[in-house]
Enzyme design. Sequence first.
Site, mmCIF file in Angstrom:
data_model
loop_
_atom_site.group_PDB
_atom_site.id
_atom_site.type_symbol
_atom_site.label_atom_id
_atom_site.label_comp_id
_atom_site.label_asym_id
_atom_site.label_seq_id
_atom_site.Cartn_x
_atom_site.Cartn_y
_atom_site.Cartn_z
ATOM 1 N N HIS A 1 -14.214 32.217 -13.611
ATOM 2 C CA HIS A 1 -13.701 31.130 -14.475
ATOM 3 C C HIS A 1 -14.207 31.302 -15.887
ATOM 4 O O HIS A 1 -15.143 30.624 -16.284
ATOM 5 C CB HIS A 1 -14.150 29.776 -13.924
ATOM 6 C CG HIS A 1 -13.341 28.625 -14.433
ATOM 7 N ND1 HIS A 1 -13.656 27.939 -15.576
ATOM 8 C CD2 HIS A 1 -12.223 28.038 -13.950
ATOM 9 C CE1 HIS A 1 -12.788 26.956 -15.769
ATOM 10 N NE2 HIS A 1 -11.909 27.006 -14.787
ATOM 11 N N PHE A 2 -13.715 32.057 -16.660
ATOM 12 C CA PHE A 2 -12.656 33.040 -16.487
ATOM 13 C C PHE A 2 -13.225 34.396 -16.877
ATOM 14 O O PHE A 2 -13.999 34.459 -17.830
ATOM 15 C CB PHE A 2 -11.466 32.719 -17.398
ATOM 16 C CG PHE A 2 -10.845 31.378 -17.138
ATOM 17 C CD1 PHE A 2 -9.972 31.210 -16.083
ATOM 18 C CD2 PHE A 2 -11.132 30.287 -17.942
ATOM 19 C CE1 PHE A 2 -9.368 29.980 -15.852
ATOM 20 C CE2 PHE A 2 -10.533 29.061 -17.711
ATOM 21 C CZ PHE A 2 -9.653 28.898 -16.666
#
Length: 145
Positions: free
Chosen positions: A52-53
């Site tokens: 993420h991410f």
Amino acid sequence: MCNKRLDVKEIMEIIPHRYPFLFVDYIEELEEGKSAVGYKNVTMNEYFFQGHFPGEPVMPGVIMIEALAQVGAVALLSLDEFKGKIAYFGGIRKAKFRRKVTPGDTLKLQVEIINRKGPAGIGKAIASVNGETAVEAELIFAVGV
């Protein structure tokens, strides 16, 4: 208002959360049953940044909400009547995400219990970085066994 700082070991004596789901490093202020101010030092080592991410690490909004809920739980479960119990989510209202939180940020977590009837109630929650709001919400809770 108790200005005694609670370290992570003292927090774990109040709430049941443990690694990798404990998102509060310390409590700076505590008024039992009414409010608490805690902090989460966000580092690149957080497990959720793996996905993420990739290439753009951003703390998930739901994790920020959970961190706020844990600070609210410390405020509630520090009351004698709730010692040894668990605070559960009953709902989340009016959540607004206003700023990204990334590695290197220190997330200030403030929760004020604005309404309580017995073991249930509502907390006004704000998470911020350097005075800038990252997320705000009303957290509905119920204290159980």
